[in-house]
Design a protein around this motif. Sequence first.
Motif, PDB file in Angstrom:
ATOM      1  N   GLU A 194       0.748  -1.211  -0.043  1.00 60.67           N
ATOM      2  CA  GLU A 194       0.032  -0.303  -0.292  1.00 60.67           C
ATOM      3  C   GLU A 194       0.990   1.084   0.227  1.00 60.67           C
ATOM      4  O   GLU A 194      -0.130   2.250   0.112  1.00 60.67           O
ATOM      5  N   VAL A 195       2.288   0.991   0.431  1.00 60.86           N
ATOM      6  CA  VAL A 195       3.148   2.075   0.638  1.00 60.86           C
ATOM      7  C   VAL A 195       4.134   2.083  -0.288  1.00 60.86           C
ATOM      8  O   VAL A 195       5.523   3.285  -0.457  1.00 60.86           O
ATOM      9  N   ALA A 196       4.013   0.749  -0.746  1.00 63.28           N
ATOM     10  CA  ALA A 196       5.111   0.989  -2.329  1.00 63.28           C
ATOM     11  C   ALA A 196       5.746   2.088  -3.389  1.00 63.28           C
ATOM     12  O   ALA A 196       7.238   2.046  -3.021  1.00 63.28           O
ATOM     13  N   GLY A 197       4.498   3.149  -3.286  1.00 69.72           N
ATOM     14  CA  GLY A 197       5.063   4.094  -4.632  1.00 69.72           C
ATOM     15  C   GLY A 197       5.624   5.111  -3.646  1.00 69.72           C
ATOM     16  O   GLY A 197       5.309   5.839  -4.178  1.00 69.72           O
ATOM     17  N   GLU A 198       5.457   5.577  -2.627  1.00 73.27           N
ATOM     18  CA  GLU A 198       5.373   6.199  -1.984  1.00 73.27           C
ATOM     19  C   GLU A 198       6.919   6.439  -1.736  1.00 73.27           C
ATOM     20  O   GLU A 198       8.327   6.017  -1.555  1.00 73.27           O
ATOM     21  N   ASP A 199       8.256   7.588  -1.450  1.00 73.93           N
ATOM     22  CA  ASP A 199       8.915   7.987  -0.795  1.00 73.93           C
ATOM     23  C   ASP A 199       9.330   7.923   0.760  1.00 73.93           C
ATOM     24  O   ASP A 199       8.062   8.087   1.598  1.00 73.93           O
ATOM     25  N   PHE A 200      10.621   7.181   1.415  1.00 75.18           N
ATOM     26  CA  PHE A 200      10.375   6.397   1.754  1.00 75.18           C
ATOM     27  C   PHE A 200      11.808   7.894   2.142  1.00 75.18           C
ATOM     28  O   PHE A 200      12.840   8.013   1.878  1.00 75.18           O
ATOM     29  N   GLN A 223      10.220  -2.116  -4.956  1.00 72.79           N
ATOM     30  CA  GLN A 223      11.805  -0.932  -4.886  1.00 72.79           C
ATOM     31  C   GLN A 223      11.477   0.376  -4.194  1.00 72.79           C
ATOM     32  O   GLN A 223      10.465   0.395  -4.939  1.00 72.79           O
ATOM     33  N   PRO A 224      12.076   0.326  -3.267  1.00 73.67           N
ATOM     34  CA  PRO A 224      11.525   1.662  -2.596  1.00 73.67           C
ATOM     35  C   PRO A 224      11.740   2.191  -3.149  1.00 73.67           C
ATOM     36  O   PRO A 224      13.698   2.989  -4.321  1.00 73.67           O
ATOM     37  N   SER A 225      11.390   4.131  -3.335  1.00 74.98           N
ATOM     38  CA  SER A 225      12.005   5.048  -3.708  1.00 74.98           C
ATOM     39  C   SER A 225      12.532   5.841  -2.134  1.00 74.98           C
ATOM     40  O   SER A 225      11.605   6.466  -0.806  1.00 74.98           O
ATOM     41  N   PHE A 226      13.903   6.256  -2.066  1.00 77.06           N
ATOM     42  CA  PHE A 226      14.430   6.925  -1.392  1.00 77.06           C
ATOM     43  C   PHE A 226      14.444   8.305  -1.560  1.00 77.06           C
ATOM     44  O   PHE A 226      15.126   8.652  -2.195  1.00 77.06           O
ATOM     45  N   VAL A 227      14.130   9.512  -0.521  1.00 74.69           N
ATOM     46  CA  VAL A 227      14.489  11.010   0.150  1.00 74.69           C
ATOM     47  C   VAL A 227      15.406  11.383   0.711  1.00 74.69           C
ATOM     48  O   VAL A 227      15.198  12.061   0.536  1.00 74.69           O
ATOM     49  N   SER A 230      19.604   8.707   6.523  1.00 77.38           N
ATOM     50  CA  SER A 230      19.993   9.037   8.340  1.00 77.38           C
ATOM     51  C   SER A 230      20.407   7.807   8.663  1.00 77.38           C
ATOM     52  O   SER A 230      20.545   6.620   8.957  1.00 77.38           O
ATOM     53  N   MET A 231      21.414   8.246   9.793  1.00 79.23           N
ATOM     54  CA  MET A 231      21.703   7.955  11.017  1.00 79.23           C
ATOM     55  C   MET A 231      21.241   7.437  12.059  1.00 79.23           C
ATOM     56  O   MET A 231      21.272   7.310  13.351  1.00 79.23           O
ATOM     57  N   GLU A 232      19.815   8.459  12.531  1.00 82.45           N
ATOM     58  CA  GLU A 232      19.389   8.083  13.644  1.00 82.45           C
ATOM     59  C   GLU A 232      18.018   8.250  13.354  1.00 82.45           C
ATOM     60  O   GLU A 232      17.522   8.721  12.620  1.00 82.45           O
ATOM     61  N   LEU A 233      17.543   7.023  14.187  1.00 85.00           N
ATOM     62  CA  LEU A 233      15.900   7.019  13.891  1.00 85.00           C
ATOM     63  C   LEU A 233      15.128   8.030  14.065  1.00 85.00           C
ATOM     64  O   LEU A 233      14.061   8.558  13.661  1.00 85.00           O
ATOM     65  N   SER A 234      15.428   9.050  14.905  1.00 87.54           N
ATOM     66  CA  SER A 234      14.718  10.398  16.042  1.00 87.54           C
ATOM     67  C   SER A 234      14.898  11.006  14.614  1.00 87.54           C
ATOM     68  O   SER A 234      13.274  11.822  14.500  1.00 87.54           O
ATOM     69  N   THR A 235      15.564  10.937  13.439  1.00 88.16           N
ATOM     70  CA  THR A 235      15.649  12.018  12.594  1.00 88.16           C
ATOM     71  C   THR A 235      14.757  11.511  11.435  1.00 88.16           C
ATOM     72  O   THR A 235      14.312  12.476  10.810  1.00 88.16           O
ATOM     73  N   VAL A 236      14.655  10.166  11.691  1.00 88.43           N
ATOM     74  CA  VAL A 236      13.741   9.639  10.496  1.00 88.43           C
ATOM     75  C   VAL A 236      12.631  10.161  10.552  1.00 88.43           C
ATOM     76  O   VAL A 236      11.052  10.445  10.177  1.00 88.43           O
ATOM     77  N   ALA A 237      12.419   9.860  12.020  1.00 82.75           N
ATOM     78  CA  ALA A 237      10.457   9.913  13.260  1.00 82.75           C
ATOM     79  C   ALA A 237      10.984  12.160  12.656  1.00 82.75           C
ATOM     80  O   ALA A 237       9.190  11.633  12.178  1.00 82.75           O
ATOM     81  N   GLY A 238      11.289  12.748  12.810  1.00 81.33           N
ATOM     82  CA  GLY A 238      10.907  14.390  12.477  1.00 81.33           C
ATOM     83  C   GLY A 238      10.720  14.206  11.075  1.00 81.33           C
ATOM     84  O   GLY A 238       9.628  15.402  11.092  1.00 81.33           O
ATOM     85  N   GLY A 243       6.564  15.462   6.550  1.00 84.35           N
ATOM     86  CA  GLY A 243       5.732  14.683   5.275  1.00 84.35           C
ATOM     87  C   GLY A 243       6.371  15.282   4.751  1.00 84.35           C
ATOM     88  O   GLY A 243       6.000  15.368   3.785  1.00 84.35           O
ATOM     89  N   LEU A 244       8.035  14.549   4.520  1.00 81.99           N
ATOM     90  CA  LEU A 244       8.682  14.671   3.874  1.00 81.99           C
ATOM     91  C   LEU A 244       8.893  13.123   3.044  1.00 81.99           C
ATOM     92  O   LEU A 244       9.290  13.451   1.695  1.00 81.99           O
ATOM     93  N   GLY A 245       8.015  12.243   3.706  1.00 83.50           N
ATOM     94  CA  GLY A 245       7.429  11.441   3.496  1.00 83.50           C
ATOM     95  C   GLY A 245       6.981   9.811   4.486  1.00 83.50           C
ATOM     96  O   GLY A 245       7.224  10.616   5.499  1.00 83.50           O
ATOM     97  N   VAL A 246       7.218   8.542   4.148  1.00 80.28           N
ATOM     98  CA  VAL A 246       7.541   7.826   5.125  1.00 80.28           C
ATOM     99  C   VAL A 246       8.401   6.549   5.407  1.00 80.28           C
ATOM    100  O   VAL A 246       8.964   6.764   4.349  1.00 80.28           O
ATOM    101  N   ALA A 247       8.238   6.119   6.645  1.00 80.34           N
ATOM    102  CA  ALA A 247       8.902   5.220   6.887  1.00 80.34           C
ATOM    103  C   ALA A 247       8.295   3.835   8.275  1.00 80.34           C
ATOM    104  O   ALA A 247       7.982   3.823   8.204  1.00 80.34           O
ATOM    105  N   LEU A 248       9.579   2.954   7.766  1.00 75.49           N
ATOM    106  CA  LEU A 248       9.808   2.045   8.619  1.00 75.49           C
ATOM    107  C   LEU A 248      10.495   2.107  10.205  1.00 75.49           C
ATOM    108  O   LEU A 248      11.389   2.817  10.088  1.00 75.49           O
TER     109      LEU A 248
END
Length: 303
Positions: A194-200, A223-227, A230-238, A243-248
């Motif tokens: 469902e999120v395969a086409g999203e920016d990750f 195949q994911p698309s990375f925008v 990062s080296m920090e999960l907190s940065t990914v969450a932030g 609104g820059l993308g989605v994440a695991l």
Amino acid sequence: MNLGFAELAGFVAVAASGHLSDTAADLDISQPSLSRRIARVEAQVGATLFDRHGRRLRLNSRGRAFLPQAEAALAALDNGVSQVRRLMDPEHGTVRLDFMHSLGTWLVPELLRSYRSAHPGVHFSLHQDAAQGLVERVLDDTADIALVGPRPTGAGEPDSPLGWVRLSRQRLAIALPEDHRLAGVGSVPIRLAEVAGEDFISMRPGYGTRLLLDELFRKAELQPSFVFESMELSTVAGLVSAGLGVALLPMDDPYLAPTGVVLRPLDPPAQRELGMVWRRAEEPAPPVDQFRAFVAARVVEPR
């Protein structure tokens, strides 16, 4: 002929005192024995190192040139002996502990706080890096123990050079900005397709959560698309909240509670397994073995 500790120590002691008899008494050996040690040093370097002035010995120019090297060699030998003794003393040894960045907020502090309260003399040499790099450091004996996730391939199996103990498991979720079209249903499970086409937004290659994400996409043949990486999960969450993308992201980390983000668990369920890895070896290392047993006896779940 190779010079040993006794020969170098004898030379340095005579250089300081200037007397063979006094130095021999201090070293609790006979004067002829000390003379032979000095002779072996001079034979090795190929020159006399002292000039005699009556009963006194004084370094000549060659001896003065050699003295700093002899002192450095003795210091290195002494340091080596100290390091070995520290490795064999469970209460005053050194543990080289590696861990992922995301574990520095809760798991590592909890372990060190508890352990050091009971064993205050133990020294820890700490290092942070990506999970894959930490495993490599353990394998090449740069680190004693690493706290990583996911479990390295084969770790803990009978024929693996790596031991493994699982400490915690965290559910994995897709993190969505709260105004995302898929965020309105809250914590209802979501399929990766469902999120395969999203920016990750993801961790960098080699980091634990990135390894999990790559494996999930591989299994789903997507195949994911990375925008951003990062080296920090907190940065990914932030960045997800911006609104820059989605994440695991893991769901059960209390120190990773970003605002403006909705976490939907994966369907089928997936988990982030956290554990301790070490290199299996025949030689005992009491400080490391004792700390490893301490960690293995605890199943550390985030509060």
